[in-house]
Design a protein around this motif. Structure first.
Motif, short mmCIF file in Angstrom:
data_model
loop_
_atom_site.label_atom_id
_atom_site.label_comp_id
_atom_site.label_asym_id
_atom_site.label_seq_id
_atom_site.Cartn_x
_atom_site.Cartn_y
_atom_site.Cartn_z
N TYR A 5 0.84 -1.19 0.00
CA TYR A 5 0.00 0.00 0.00
C TYR A 5 0.88 1.24 0.00
CZ TYR A 5 -3.47 -3.45 1.44
OH TYR A 5 -4.27 -4.56 1.49
N VAL A 6 0.45 2.24 -0.73
CA VAL A 6 1.15 3.52 -0.79
C VAL A 6 0.44 4.50 0.12
CG1 VAL A 6 1.95 5.40 -2.27
CG2 VAL A 6 1.90 3.05 -3.15
N ILE A 7 1.18 5.06 1.05
CA ILE A 7 0.63 6.02 2.01
C ILE A 7 1.00 7.44 1.57
CG2 ILE A 7 0.55 6.72 4.43
CD1 ILE A 7 -0.59 3.96 3.91
N PHE A 8 0.02 8.33 1.55
CA PHE A 8 0.23 9.72 1.15
C PHE A 8 0.02 10.63 2.36
CE2 PHE A 8 -1.10 7.49 -2.64
CZ PHE A 8 -0.22 7.96 -3.61
N GLU A 9 0.82 11.67 2.42
CA GLU A 9 0.65 12.71 3.44
C GLU A 9 0.39 14.02 2.70
OE1 GLU A 9 3.10 14.92 7.08
OE2 GLU A 9 3.98 13.22 5.99
N ALA A 10 -0.71 14.65 2.99
CA ALA A 10 -1.10 15.87 2.29
C ALA A 10 -1.52 16.93 3.30
CB ALA A 10 -2.24 15.60 1.32
N TYR A 11 -1.39 18.19 2.88
CA TYR A 11 -1.79 19.32 3.71
C TYR A 11 -2.79 20.15 2.91
CZ TYR A 11 1.96 17.96 6.82
OH TYR A 11 2.75 17.25 7.68
N ILE A 12 -4.00 20.26 3.44
CA ILE A 12 -5.11 20.88 2.71
C ILE A 12 -5.78 21.91 3.61
CG2 ILE A 12 -7.21 20.42 1.40
CD1 ILE A 12 -6.36 17.47 1.29
N ARG A 13 -6.14 23.04 3.00
CA ARG A 13 -6.90 24.06 3.72
C ARG A 13 -8.38 23.93 3.35
NH1 ARG A 13 -3.87 27.76 6.35
NH2 ARG A 13 -1.66 27.91 5.75
N TYR A 14 -9.21 23.61 4.32
CA TYR A 14 -10.65 23.52 4.08
C TYR A 14 -11.39 23.68 5.41
CZ TYR A 14 -10.79 18.77 5.97
OH TYR A 14 -10.72 17.67 6.81
N SER A 15 -12.68 23.85 5.29
CA SER A 15 -13.53 24.00 6.48
C SER A 15 -14.74 23.10 6.32
CB SER A 15 -13.95 25.46 6.66
OG SER A 15 -14.88 25.57 7.73
N GLU A 16 -15.08 22.41 7.39
CA GLU A 16 -16.26 21.54 7.37
C GLU A 16 -17.54 22.35 7.45
OE1 GLU A 16 -15.78 18.81 10.52
OE2 GLU A 16 -14.04 17.77 9.63
N ASP A 17 -17.44 23.59 7.90
CA ASP A 17 -18.60 24.47 8.00
C ASP A 17 -18.36 25.68 7.12
OD1 ASP A 17 -20.72 26.07 8.63
OD2 ASP A 17 -20.57 25.77 10.80
N GLU A 18 -19.33 26.00 6.27
CA GLU A 18 -19.17 27.12 5.34
C GLU A 18 -18.99 28.45 6.06
OE1 GLU A 18 -22.49 27.14 2.75
OE2 GLU A 18 -21.97 25.25 1.74
N ASN A 19 -19.48 28.55 7.27
CA ASN A 19 -19.39 29.81 8.01
C ASN A 19 -18.05 29.97 8.73
OD1 ASN A 19 -22.06 30.47 7.28
ND2 ASN A 19 -22.86 29.25 9.00
N GLU A 20 -17.26 28.94 8.79
CA GLU A 20 -15.98 29.00 9.48
C GLU A 20 -14.85 29.28 8.49
OE1 GLU A 20 -15.37 25.44 11.65
OE2 GLU A 20 -16.99 25.81 13.09
N GLU A 21 -13.77 29.78 9.02
CA GLU A 21 -12.59 30.05 8.20
C GLU A 21 -11.86 28.75 7.90
OE1 GLU A 21 -8.48 32.75 8.42
OE2 GLU A 21 -9.95 32.77 10.07
N ASP A 22 -11.30 28.67 6.69
CA ASP A 22 -10.55 27.47 6.31
C ASP A 22 -9.37 27.27 7.25
OD1 ASP A 22 -12.31 27.11 4.27
OD2 ASP A 22 -10.99 27.89 2.70
N LYS A 23 -9.16 26.02 7.63
CA LYS A 23 -8.04 25.68 8.50
C LYS A 23 -7.14 24.66 7.80
CE LYS A 23 -10.62 26.51 12.77
NZ LYS A 23 -11.08 25.93 14.05
#
Length: 199
Positions: A5-23
């Motif tokens: 299995y190939v394991i990937f490590e990624a860093y993404i800016r997103y927010s689970e709530d539209e009203n919150e700032e992306d983290k």
């Protein structure tokens, strides 16, 4: 088994709530077509740094000076190899031999300095004349070196190693040529500082 299995490590800016700032999220997942998320957590910064001389937009890997001069190095190597072949053949040229006139072929196959070659008739062996290195080769070598210096910004004039160039240039010309070479070096140093050292 043979499964891996190939394991990937990624860093993404997103927010689970539209009203919150992306983290910023650290996401570790497995698979490409149907990724399985193993780990997802919020982090303060990306704990990775890539130092590259020349930054490429939208790419973590930039370009280096090697990529700018690799083709020049191949041309330079080919030219020098051919020049050395010319010199080798000039020092030890091939021979044109009349087979029936040779007493012992070992004299030709195992030649030694100041050795003898036994023949049945004078003039039965003749060295094949190798033409000298064409003068155009040296012109091409100078052009290749000039192209390399222009791409890297590191010139003999800028290093102060070319005495002839320093003597034929005015003081203003020497300063301008030196500054042009330093601009590229400063650009590389700035890239290192901004993306590899600065937090």
């Amino acid at each position: 088994g043979d499964d891996y299995y190939v394991i990937f490590e990624a860093y993404i800016r997103y927010s689970e709530d539209e009203n919150e700032e992306d983290k910023l999220h650290q996401v570790i997942f497995c698979g490409v077509n149907s990724p399985y998320i193993i780990f997802d957590t919020i982090v303060d910064e990306i704990p990775l740094a890539m130092i590259t001389p020349f930054i490429k937009p939208y790419s973590i890997n930039g370009e280096s000076l090697v990529e700018d001069v690799m083709d020049i190095q191949r041309v330079n190597t080919s030219l020098y190899r051919n020049m050395l072949d010319y010199i080798y053949q000039s020092i030890s040229p091939p021979w044109e031999v009349e087979d029936r006139a040779i007493v012992n072929k070992g004299d030709l196959l195992n030649r030694v300095p100041m050795g003898i070659i036994r023949t049945q008739r004078i003039g039965s062996i003749q060295p094949i004349v190798v033409p000298p290195v064409p003068m155009e080769t040296f012109t091409i070598l100078d052009r290749v070196r000039q192209t390399r210096d222009e791409r890297t910004g590191v010139t003999p004039l800028g290093r102060g190693l070319d005495q002839g160039a320093l003597q034929t240039k005015t003081a203003t010309g020497v300063v301008e040529a030196t500054q042009l070479g330093q601009q590229l070096q400063e650009c590389i140093a700035r890239s290192f500082a901004e993306i590899g050292v600065k937090r």
